[in-house]
Design a protein around this motif. Structure first.
Motif, PDB file in Angstrom:
ATOM      1  N   UNK A 129      39.794  53.366  32.353  1.00  4.33           N
ATOM      2  CA  UNK A 129      39.735  53.545  33.797  1.00  4.33           C
ATOM      3  C   UNK A 129      40.861  52.873  34.532  1.00  4.33           C
ATOM      4  N   UNK A 130      41.875  52.358  33.846  1.00  6.41           N
ATOM      5  CA  UNK A 130      43.015  51.736  34.515  1.00  6.41           C
ATOM      6  C   UNK A 130      43.117  50.264  34.200  1.00  6.41           C
ATOM      7  N   UNK A 131      44.267  49.706  34.426  1.00  5.45           N
ATOM      8  CA  UNK A 131      44.530  48.279  34.214  1.00  5.45           C
ATOM      9  C   UNK A 131      44.703  47.642  35.574  1.00  5.45           C
ATOM     10  N   UNK A 132      43.987  46.569  35.824  1.00  5.04           N
ATOM     11  CA  UNK A 132      44.127  45.876  37.104  1.00  5.04           C
ATOM     12  C   UNK A 132      44.636  44.462  36.869  1.00  5.04           C
ATOM     13  N   UNK A 136      45.673  41.031  33.304  1.00 11.13           N
ATOM     14  CA  UNK A 136      46.964  40.397  33.035  1.00 11.13           C
ATOM     15  C   UNK A 136      46.823  39.398  31.893  1.00 11.13           C
ATOM     16  N   UNK A 137      47.669  39.528  30.888  1.00  9.49           N
ATOM     17  CA  UNK A 137      47.668  38.669  29.708  1.00  9.49           C
ATOM     18  C   UNK A 137      46.420  38.853  28.851  1.00  9.49           C
ATOM     19  N   UNK A 138      45.650  39.922  29.096  1.00  9.78           N
ATOM     20  CA  UNK A 138      44.494  40.179  28.251  1.00  9.78           C
ATOM     21  C   UNK A 138      44.915  40.632  26.870  1.00  9.78           C
ATOM     22  N   UNK A 172      49.265  41.047  23.513  1.00 11.54           N
ATOM     23  CA  UNK A 172      48.783  40.801  24.871  1.00 11.54           C
ATOM     24  C   UNK A 172      49.492  41.725  25.844  1.00 11.54           C
ATOM     25  N   UNK A 173      48.787  42.016  26.931  1.00  8.65           N
ATOM     26  CA  UNK A 173      49.430  42.759  28.003  1.00  8.65           C
ATOM     27  C   UNK A 173      50.496  41.883  28.646  1.00  8.65           C
ATOM     28  N   UNK A 174      51.596  42.513  29.001  1.00  6.48           N
ATOM     29  CA  UNK A 174      52.666  41.760  29.668  1.00  6.48           C
ATOM     30  C   UNK A 174      52.987  42.337  31.038  1.00  6.48           C
ATOM     31  N   UNK A 175      52.222  43.330  31.465  1.00  4.55           N
ATOM     32  CA  UNK A 175      52.413  43.869  32.805  1.00  4.55           C
ATOM     33  C   UNK A 175      52.603  45.367  32.785  1.00  4.55           C
ATOM     34  N   UNK A 176      52.689  45.948  33.999  1.00  6.30           N
ATOM     35  CA  UNK A 176      52.937  47.372  34.156  1.00  6.30           C
ATOM     36  C   UNK A 176      54.270  47.562  34.871  1.00  6.30           C
ATOM     37  N   UNK A 186      53.501  47.394  29.511  1.00  4.35           N
ATOM     38  CA  UNK A 186      54.281  46.539  28.610  1.00  4.35           C
ATOM     39  C   UNK A 186      53.323  45.626  27.857  1.00  4.35           C
ATOM     40  N   UNK A 187      53.496  45.536  26.516  1.00  4.36           N
ATOM     41  CA  UNK A 187      52.587  44.701  25.729  1.00  4.36           C
ATOM     42  C   UNK A 187      53.316  44.174  24.495  1.00  4.36           C
TER      43      UNK A 187
END
Length: 547
Positions: A129-132, A136-138, A172-176, A186-187
């Motif tokens: 359903x999207x990244x909010x 971040x850093x999940x 880890x997620x590094x952002x969109x 970005x991960x």
């Protein structure tokens, strides 16, 4: 432990901060069931030969998402076919199936494929359903078929036709950020050639994006990778008639749910204890007041009775004396005979009345009885014993509403459901609940879906809970075999619930330690209308039926 660490622990315990949950291996494994190897096959020479491969994942039982660049060569060369090798199932015997291209979007590197062989149906993945900002850093997981792993294992090119589990890597997620004219995530979850088209998953095994390419590190810089975001994928799917399963609820682990349930139980127990103590104090105050009032009322009644008895006694003595005097003077005045009889009667009645009043005067033991009346502990004679009472047993048709804060949902629907309930756990021969560890329990092992549901109902709180286990094909076959070894006893049979509970316990013992999903519902009786036992199948429709 430092002071700062203690503060963090305290804040986390209070729920004021939230640390990103680690990816659950069980959820990643469940999602991996729907990840496939996408193979380009040269069929021009009569002997099919694989040319290259990438990855993909199911968004419906027959629809697969991959990268556009994975199938680019097949779009311009009609001698190339697109092969699909699932992680389990038909591919285990060396076979696979084919797919055709439904849609391609080179602009954002997406492609949609449809399986042509109706015998292969894949478990679809759910989109997150999207990244909010909360992600971040999940922690995330990349799932696919990297070529360097194949080479390291010494697999030959033809070995890719065999079904094999995909490779999972964590990061880890590094952002969109937009890249190459489309929106990407970005991960740091490692991917390589062959991973293209595979899913990037969150901690609950839901798709965050489609892995596409990596940053050029030149062998020295940190490795970063890019996935096509859901802002690109969702419109692409919907434009091509695919409505995927989307779940935007927070990703909560089963351990977090269990901890929250324990805290909830402790809080309810503390609140109940506080209510009991407050009620006890209130009753003590009320009883003290009733005791005082009862003492005053009984003592007043006792004093009044004693005074009345004394007056009657004196009246009797006086009337008796008068009667004696009149009888003594009967010779002088004959009319005194009548008066003496009347006086004697009055004396006798007064003495009898005095005795009765004295005997029936309230005693000190009546104080407690009077206290009970004042406290309402003695049933009022005005109570309508035959009045209608509300049915609190919960029998009949129930409407159940999901409680999201107590649930963990990765792909199931969240709509309300209805089901029928009977106090003995046996609604009809098709819908029965067994007693397992003091809980009404029903196990559903569907013949088509790769998931086992264990549902529990608590009639006292009207809470319905379903734990769903997303299993591999091998584990599902074992579960179906175990389910086929027993038949529920007929309704009305002695100890039917216990017998069914024992039968189900053996199957439950085969399941993993923790479920992939937990759906908790709050139920209430359906007030109007009724369509009988047919509503008992509502949960079957939601979670699968046994065959």
């Amino acid at each position: 432990m430092t002071v700062f660490s203690r503060i963090l622990v305290a804040l986390a315990a209070l729920g004021l901060i939230h640390f990103p949950a680690s990816a659950d291996p069980g959820d990643v494994d469940a999602a991996a069931r729907g990840v496939v190897r996408v193979v380009l096959i040269d069929d021009s020479g009569g002997d099919a030969a694989p040319i290259t491969h990438g990855s993909g994942f199911a968004v419906s039982p027959t629809m697969i998402v991959t990268n556009a660049h994975v199938i680019r060569e097949a779009l311009v060369d009609d001698t190339l076919k697109i092969g699909i090798v699932p992680s389990e199932g038909p591919g285990t015997d060396g076979g696979g199936t084919f797919a055709i291209t439904v849609a391609v979007s080179p602009r954002n590197d997406l492609a949609l494929l449809r399986i042509t062989d109706g015998s292969l149906r894949l478990p679809p993945l759910t989109l997150a359903g999207g990244v909010d900002d909360s992600m971040s850093m999940g922690e995330v997981s990349a799932v696919g078929y990297p070529m360097n792993v194949d080479l390291a294992q010494g697999l030959e090119i033809r070995d890719i036709f065999r079904a094999q589990p995909p490779v999972k890597s964590r990061g880890f997620l590094s952002g969109e950020r937009p890249s190459r004219q489309f929106d990407t995530i970005l991960h740091t979850a490692p991917i390589a050639r062959g991973n293209s088209g595979g899913p990037l998953l969150d901690g609950c095994g839901r798709v965050l994006g489609v892995n596409s390419f990596g940053a050029d590190s030149n062998g020295s810089d940190a490795e970063f990778y890019f996935a096509v975001s859901l802002r690109e994928l969702l419109p692409f799917l919907r434009e091509n008639g695919v409505e995927p399963s989307v779940n935007a609820l927070p990703c909560t682990s089963i351990d977090e749910l269990n901890a929250a349930e324990r805290a909830r139980f402790d809080q309810q127990r503390a609140e109940a204890q506080a209510r009991i103590e407050a009620r006890a104090a209130e009753l003590r105050e009320k009883r003290d007041a009733a005791q005082l009032q009862a003492q005053i009322e009984i003592l007043d009644a006792r004093d009044n009775a004693m005074a009345a008895a004394m007056i009657l006694l004196l009246l009797g003595i006086g009337a008796g004396y008068t009667a004696g005097q009149l009888r003594a003077g009967m010779g002088e005045k004959p009319e005194n005979q009548t008066r003496a009889i009347i006086a004697a009667g009055v004396a006798g009645a007064a003495l009898i009345g005095a005795s009765l009043v004295w005997i029936t005067r309230p005693s000190y033991s009546d104080i407690e009885e009077r206290v009970a009346v004042l406290m309402g502990e003695v049933e009022s004679p005005d109570t309508d014993a035959g009045g209608s009472q509300e049915n609190t047993s919960g029998d009949g048709t129930l409407i159940c509403t999901l409680v999201p804060e107590r649930s963990r949902i990765t792909g199931s629907r969240t709509n309300d459901v209805e089901f029928d309930w009977a106090a003995n756990g046996c609604v009809n021969e098709r819908t029965q609940y067994g007693m397992v560890n003091g809980e009404w329990t029903r196990v559903l092992v569907p013949s088509s879906e790769a998931a086992v549901s264990v549902s529990r109902y608590d009639p006292e709180t009207r809470t319905y809970r379903t734990d769903r286990y997303l299993l591999s094909q091998k584990d599902m076959e074992a579960a179906r075999e175990a389910r086929g070894k027993y038949n529920p006893p007929a309704c009305g049979v002695t100890d039917a619930a216990r017998v069914l509970g024992e039968q189900q316990a053996a199957l439950i013992a085969m399941l993993p330690d923790r479920p992939n999903e937990r759906l908790v519902y709050s139920c209430e009786s359906k007030k109007a209308g009724g369509i009988g036992g047919a509503l008992g199948a509502a949960f079957d429709e939601e979670f699968g039926t046994e065959e």
